[in-house]
Design a protein around this motif. Sequence first.
Motif, PDB file in Angstrom:
ATOM      1  N   VAL A   1      46.321  31.651  29.777  1.00 25.12           N
ATOM      2  CA  VAL A   1      44.989  32.020  29.293  1.00 25.12           C
ATOM      3  C   VAL A   1      44.937  31.801  27.786  1.00 25.12           C
ATOM      4  CG1 VAL A   1      43.295  33.869  29.091  1.00 25.12           C
ATOM      5  CG2 VAL A   1      44.741  33.719  31.136  1.00 25.12           C
ATOM      6  N   GLU A   2      43.942  31.023  27.334  1.00 22.23           N
ATOM      7  CA  GLU A   2      43.650  30.874  25.916  1.00 22.23           C
ATOM      8  C   GLU A   2      42.346  31.607  25.644  1.00 22.23           C
ATOM      9  OE1 GLU A   2      43.637  26.901  24.607  1.00 22.23           O
ATOM     10  OE2 GLU A   2      45.701  26.474  25.210  1.00 22.23           O
ATOM     11  N   ALA A   3      42.402  32.565  24.706  1.00 25.54           N
ATOM     12  CA  ALA A   3      41.204  33.361  24.401  1.00 25.54           C
ATOM     13  C   ALA A   3      41.382  34.001  23.046  1.00 25.54           C
ATOM     14  CB  ALA A   3      40.975  34.426  25.470  1.00 25.54           C
ATOM     15  N   HIS A   4      40.251  34.160  22.332  1.00 28.24           N
ATOM     16  CA  HIS A   4      40.275  34.879  21.064  1.00 28.24           C
ATOM     17  C   HIS A   4      38.960  35.674  20.951  1.00 28.24           C
ATOM     18  CE1 HIS A   4      41.659  35.866  17.077  1.00 28.24           C
ATOM     19  NE2 HIS A   4      40.427  35.609  16.618  1.00 28.24           N
ATOM     20  N   PRO A   5      39.067  36.972  20.906  1.00 27.13           N
ATOM     21  CA  PRO A   5      40.287  37.796  20.948  1.00 27.13           C
ATOM     22  C   PRO A   5      40.949  37.736  22.324  1.00 27.13           C
ATOM     23  CG  PRO A   5      38.339  39.163  21.053  1.00 27.13           C
ATOM     24  CD  PRO A   5      37.830  37.777  20.821  1.00 27.13           C
ATOM     25  N   GLY A   6      42.145  38.373  22.442  1.00 29.53           N
ATOM     26  CA  GLY A   6      42.910  38.323  23.667  1.00 29.53           C
ATOM     27  C   GLY A   6      42.149  38.843  24.871  1.00 29.53           C
ATOM     28  N   ALA A   7      42.517  38.325  26.076  1.00 25.25           N
ATOM     29  CA  ALA A   7      41.812  38.666  27.315  1.00 25.25           C
ATOM     30  C   ALA A   7      42.742  39.434  28.240  1.00 25.25           C
ATOM     31  CB  ALA A   7      41.334  37.394  27.999  1.00 25.25           C
ATOM     32  N   SER A   8      42.133  40.226  29.143  1.00 23.00           N
ATOM     33  CA  SER A   8      42.856  40.935  30.197  1.00 23.00           C
ATOM     34  C   SER A   8      42.807  40.090  31.458  1.00 23.00           C
ATOM     35  CB  SER A   8      42.232  42.309  30.463  1.00 23.00           C
ATOM     36  OG  SER A   8      40.872  42.168  30.848  1.00 23.00           O
ATOM     37  N   VAL A   9      43.949  40.061  32.239  1.00 26.23           N
ATOM     38  CA  VAL A   9      44.064  39.169  33.388  1.00 26.23           C
ATOM     39  C   VAL A   9      44.242  40.019  34.648  1.00 26.23           C
ATOM     40  CG1 VAL A   9      45.374  37.298  34.449  1.00 26.23           C
ATOM     41  CG2 VAL A   9      45.074  37.370  31.963  1.00 26.23           C
ATOM     42  N   VAL A  10      43.524  39.618  35.738  1.00 28.04           N
ATOM     43  CA  VAL A  10      43.616  40.294  37.027  1.00 28.04           C
ATOM     44  C   VAL A  10      43.780  39.228  38.106  1.00 28.04           C
ATOM     45  CG1 VAL A  10      42.475  41.828  38.668  1.00 28.04           C
ATOM     46  CG2 VAL A  10      42.135  42.167  36.210  1.00 28.04           C
ATOM     47  N   TRP A  11      44.695  39.523  39.115  1.00 26.46           N
ATOM     48  CA  TRP A  11      44.938  38.602  40.222  1.00 26.46           C
ATOM     49  C   TRP A  11      44.248  39.113  41.484  1.00 26.46           C
ATOM     50  CZ3 TRP A  11      47.436  33.959  39.984  1.00 26.46           C
ATOM     51  CH2 TRP A  11      48.167  33.684  38.815  1.00 26.46           C
ATOM     52  N   PHE A  12      43.679  38.161  42.270  1.00 27.15           N
ATOM     53  CA  PHE A  12      42.996  38.520  43.521  1.00 27.15           C
ATOM     54  C   PHE A  12      43.450  37.567  44.614  1.00 27.15           C
ATOM     55  CE2 PHE A  12      40.130  39.817  40.119  1.00 27.15           C
ATOM     56  CZ  PHE A  12      39.736  41.094  40.518  1.00 27.15           C
ATOM     57  N   ARG A  13      43.391  38.110  45.895  1.00 28.87           N
ATOM     58  CA  ARG A  13      43.539  37.263  47.072  1.00 28.87           C
ATOM     59  C   ARG A  13      42.622  37.792  48.161  1.00 28.87           C
ATOM     60  NH1 ARG A  13      48.396  35.557  51.242  1.00 28.87           N
ATOM     61  NH2 ARG A  13      47.315  33.667  51.930  1.00 28.87           N
ATOM     62  N   ASP A  14      41.792  36.870  48.569  1.00 35.55           N
ATOM     63  CA  ASP A  14      40.781  37.230  49.587  1.00 35.55           C
ATOM     64  C   ASP A  14      39.941  38.403  49.102  1.00 35.55           C
ATOM     65  OD1 ASP A  14      41.841  35.239  51.195  1.00 35.55           O
ATOM     66  OD2 ASP A  14      43.204  36.630  52.237  1.00 35.55           O
ATOM     67  N   GLY A  15      39.608  38.418  47.799  1.00 39.44           N
ATOM     68  CA  GLY A  15      38.757  39.457  47.234  1.00 39.44           C
ATOM     69  C   GLY A  15      39.463  40.744  46.910  1.00 39.44           C
ATOM     70  N   LEU A  16      40.752  40.866  47.228  1.00 35.75           N
ATOM     71  CA  LEU A  16      41.492  42.087  46.960  1.00 35.75           C
ATOM     72  C   LEU A  16      42.384  41.889  45.743  1.00 35.75           C
ATOM     73  CD1 LEU A  16      42.581  43.044  50.613  1.00 35.75           C
ATOM     74  CD2 LEU A  16      40.617  43.920  49.286  1.00 35.75           C
ATOM     75  N   GLN A  17      42.370  42.889  44.851  1.00 31.05           N
ATOM     76  CA  GLN A  17      43.201  42.789  43.645  1.00 31.05           C
ATOM     77  C   GLN A  17      44.663  42.976  44.021  1.00 31.05           C
ATOM     78  OE1 GLN A  17      41.921  45.354  40.470  1.00 31.05           O
ATOM     79  NE2 GLN A  17      43.716  44.891  39.191  1.00 31.05           N
ATOM     80  N   LEU A  18      45.485  42.194  43.376  1.00 28.73           N
ATOM     81  CA  LEU A  18      46.924  42.251  43.638  1.00 28.73           C
ATOM     82  C   LEU A  18      47.619  42.959  42.483  1.00 28.73           C
ATOM     83  CD1 LEU A  18      47.521  38.578  44.947  1.00 28.73           C
ATOM     84  CD2 LEU A  18      47.172  40.659  46.287  1.00 28.73           C
ATOM     85  N   PRO A  19      48.764  43.557  42.752  1.00 32.95           N
ATOM     86  CA  PRO A  19      49.312  43.751  44.107  1.00 32.95           C
ATOM     87  C   PRO A  19      48.613  44.932  44.789  1.00 32.95           C
ATOM     88  CG  PRO A  19      50.786  44.662  42.490  1.00 32.95           C
ATOM     89  CD  PRO A  19      49.669  44.070  41.707  1.00 32.95           C
ATOM     90  N   SER A  20      48.511  44.849  46.076  1.00 31.65           N
ATOM     91  CA  SER A  20      47.883  45.921  46.857  1.00 31.65           C
ATOM     92  C   SER A  20      48.982  46.813  47.430  1.00 31.65           C
ATOM     93  CB  SER A  20      47.038  45.320  48.003  1.00 31.65           C
ATOM     94  OG  SER A  20      47.862  44.582  48.876  1.00 31.65           O
ATOM     95  N   ALA A  21      48.567  47.876  48.058  1.00 34.24           N
ATOM     96  CA  ALA A  21      49.531  48.837  48.598  1.00 34.24           C
ATOM     97  C   ALA A  21      50.318  48.240  49.755  1.00 34.24           C
ATOM     98  CB  ALA A  21      48.808  50.092  49.053  1.00 34.24           C
ATOM     99  N   ASN A  22      49.749  47.236  50.416  1.00 40.95           N
ATOM    100  CA  ASN A  22      50.418  46.658  51.581  1.00 40.95           C
ATOM    101  C   ASN A  22      51.328  45.472  51.233  1.00 40.95           C
ATOM    102  OD1 ASN A  22      49.050  48.496  53.216  1.00 40.95           O
ATOM    103  ND2 ASN A  22      47.292  47.099  53.477  1.00 40.95           N
ATOM    104  N   THR A  23      51.337  45.081  49.981  1.00 40.85           N
ATOM    105  CA  THR A  23      52.156  43.919  49.582  1.00 40.85           C
ATOM    106  C   THR A  23      53.357  44.394  48.796  1.00 40.85           C
ATOM    107  OG1 THR A  23      50.832  43.600  47.572  1.00 40.85           O
ATOM    108  CG2 THR A  23      50.178  42.344  49.543  1.00 40.85           C
ATOM    109  N   THR A  24      54.521  44.050  49.326  1.00 41.47           N
ATOM    110  CA  THR A  24      55.752  44.431  48.625  1.00 41.47           C
ATOM    111  C   THR A  24      56.511  43.212  48.104  1.00 41.47           C
ATOM    112  OG1 THR A  24      56.971  44.393  50.717  1.00 41.47           O
ATOM    113  CG2 THR A  24      56.024  46.493  50.000  1.00 41.47           C
ATOM    114  N   ASN A  25      56.048  42.037  48.480  1.00 40.00           N
ATOM    115  CA  ASN A  25      56.751  40.816  48.065  1.00 40.00           C
ATOM    116  C   ASN A  25      56.046  40.113  46.907  1.00 40.00           C
ATOM    117  OD1 ASN A  25      54.518  40.102  49.547  1.00 40.00           O
ATOM    118  ND2 ASN A  25      55.520  38.411  50.633  1.00 40.00           N
TER     119      ASN A  25
END
Length: 1022
Positions: free
Chosen positions: A432-456
């Motif tokens: 990510v290139e941004a100024h000022p710095g940016a916050s990053v979030v990961w999703f899969r199938d609309g769900l934010q990762l990691p989720s409670a069901n993902t341990t890997n």
Amino acid sequence: MLQTRDLIWGLLFIGCAAAIQVQITPTQGEISVGESKFFLCEVVGDAKDIDWYAPSGEKILPNMPDIFVNRADETTSTLTIYHANVDSAGIYKCVAKNGDKEAQATVQVKIFQKITFASAPSPQEFNEGDDADIVCNVVSSPPPTIIWKHKGSKIQVAKDVRYKIMDNGHLQIRGIKKIDEGMYNCEARVMARGEIDFKMIKVVVNVLPTIRARLSEVNATADIGSSALLACDADGFPEPTVTWAHNNIVLETGDKYSLNEDGSELVIKDVKKVDEGDYTCIAKNKAGEKAEEVSLNVFVQPKITYLNNQTASEFDNQVTLTCEALGDPTPTISWSFENRVFTEGEQASWTRPDKYESLDRNIVVRSHARVSSLTLKNIVFTYAGQYLCTASNSIGQDNQHMYLEVRYAPKIQGRVTVYTWEGNAANISCEVEAHPGASVVWFRDGLQLPSANTTNMKIYNTQSVSYLEITPDSQSDFGSYNCTATNAMGTDSKEFLLIQAEVPSSPEIQQVEPFSSTAVVAFEEPDSMGGVPIIKYKVEWRLPGQDWTGSEHDANDEMTTITIVGLKPETTYEVKMSAINGKGEGESSLASTFKTEPVQYSFTISSEIPTTIAATTMAIKGEPSAPILEVKVQDKGNTLKVNWIKQDDGGSPIKHYLVRYKAKHVSDWKPEIRLPYNSEYVMLNGLDWNTEYEVHVVAENQQGKSEPAVISFRTATDPTTIPDAVDSSSGLGTGAIVGILIVVFFLLLLGVDVTCYFLNKCGLLMCIAVNFCGKAGPGAKSKDIEEGKAAFTKDESKEPIVEVRTEEEHIPNQGGGGPTEPNETTPLTEPEPAAADTTSTVVNLLPCTATNSVAESFSTAQSSPASESITLTTSASSPTKAAPANSSPKNSPAAQSSSLNANTQPDVGPLVDLSDTPKVPSPTPLVSEPVSPPSTNADGPQSQRDPVKAPDSTQNKDSQVDGPTKDAPNILCTGSTTPAQNDGKTVKDDKTKGQTELKNATDEVKTVPNEAPQTNGNESKA
């Protein structure tokens, strides 16, 4: 004289009774000015008073300062004039009184002026080019005559118009020069008195200074603590003094300035801009002064005085960056960003690095005087960063950085696809290139990762990258993942794919380069990597029909070849390759066949190579063999060329050769020389003369270095060195000495040859006489006959053995009618029939030199038709076989003629020496018989036989009787005795039958007269 004086005084004494007499001595007086003189007044008679009167008539009183009167007694009075001057001249009177009696006498005093130099100073100085007035004021009475002299000669005013003697006696020189300097003689003469005097006056000519600046302009740089040197050179007489001035102020040595001893060099310390200007160099002496200007130019290095950081937002219209700088000359200002430079009037686009365009006009540079501005239009986030402002002129440059801050919304970058396999962790990178710095979030199938069901799955964040680590457990973990970044300027998101990896495809073998024990396999990487990098390559090889042997090699980006080791020479192999990645090993390539090379070891020790040369040594475990060395001396004796022959490379290509050498008497090696793999020699130059050197040559491949090949050699002797055996005082060079030795050698040979010619009838002169003149040596006939007789009469104890041969005893060769062996009677030409009566044998057949031919012998015989020869033969019932044909010279005319003769010829026994032949044990005296002329046999006429080589004269007592004619050319005319040979053996008495006793050699030996007419000049006489 005495009687006259007495008479006078007598008369005066008599007259005293009547009067008083006065006399002044001296009667006249001449006094030089300044001198003193006295006068004596003598009175005869009684005088009460004696007085002196001055020329003015005044009585001179006693004790006056300059005139003194003294009465010594009653009859004398003295007048003394001290320090006479012109006023002292006149008539002085002496008056004597006694009552009414009075007498007087006068004396005239003359005052004259001696030659006096009132004013003649020395030295007198003048400036060159001036009209010099040399002062010489002389006082005398009468006035003197003035003569001037220079360098011992009288100055001739009439001849040189520059000289003039003034009325006051001064010497004037118009436009005096330096050459007029010296001593002048001012001479005064008074002819009336013969008086002469002179005065030496030294004349000095001063020369106006000349001045020259070493550099009319001097450049210096300010504010760097440097100094400037101004210098001028001044000449003149006397030596001028030099001073410096700046702005009409005389400069002196101090903190700012420094002058050398004579003032010709001025050093300005710590130059500043204010020091710029003109400096005056002043040279001054008695003749005057001169000045010269020297300009000092002070330059100032550029210095940036203003440059500030700027802030802008993406998509703003423009932002301007400003840079100011000082310097002299005025600096040029340029801008640069990363690896791009912008100058005034240029426009550039950011779309492609290092490519400047003028269409979009997004970047504009403008400069005015000492200010430059960089304008950026249509701001994008890539404009952010450090900008460099550079101010430069001919003196130097100055650099300063400024930072342009650009605020912009997040922009996500990174590889979209990531390959892995089940159970293998993989990282998905969200850059990510941004100024000022940016916050990053990961999703899969609309769900934010990691989720409670993902341990890997795990997330790792840095300042600019967010990593999503996934360890797939099943096929469901592969698919799409979303990264979203947000800051105050906006939001951006991007989809990433996690894909199942595969094994790589097979590499392609391009070429196999075999060596004796190794092979280099060149290949191309697989077309498909399987999604993950290749970590190893596997190579397998085998003998046809046998099991595969393999090795693995770590892969790298530049890997295109692999070397197989441990192979056997001259063996056929098959090879194949496969690639390995994280997923596993891929398919193998098609097998390629190759055959290794034979081992090329070479062990050579030549007799021409010194024993110090090591031959090749066997390489071990892939190391190359040492090359074979050879040294060649070049035209220049201290330059050598070392050649080498490449041996076995040990299975790997030779990378280079390493050469080092040194003189054997020193321990230090010369610097090592590295030569390319294809080199075959090295030139060693500048070696020491007459010095033994040792050279090592090493071949190196990938496996290591070979044993060194060693060779030793000695350089030639210095050609300029005179050998010790030659006397250094002789002055002869090496060439002259060699020439003298050669001349002496040839003279010695000539003396020996002349001696042989007159004594032994052999040698080069004899050959020349026989070949070209057709004559034997002088007295050859008579001498040879006498010596032939002497062989018997000289010493009867020697008991010479002779052979008497008759025509009836001729026995044909074993071959029947085949060709006969050549002998002394074999004809070379076909004579006329009348020649059959010619005697067939002669005693002496030995030529004087090995170069005599049969034709030469014929020529000799023809030149002496009346010559006779003594024929001594012995009859033999068992004739000795002739020498083999291979013992005769190939070009022997007798041999050639013998091969063509089909008649049966008798074998002829050898003829023995008649003089000094060694005694045969138990000799039996033989009776000699005259030989009858041969008759024609059944096989052919006698004329077909080979004629005998018959020189006109017999040999001397040291000659030997030779065997067959064909062997005669190989025997030299020497002083030693040699037994007659036949088939390599000496003929002895016990092998000869039918010998008769020779009772009286002198009486029984008979000569055969030359009865037959001479029909062929080429035939010999018997």
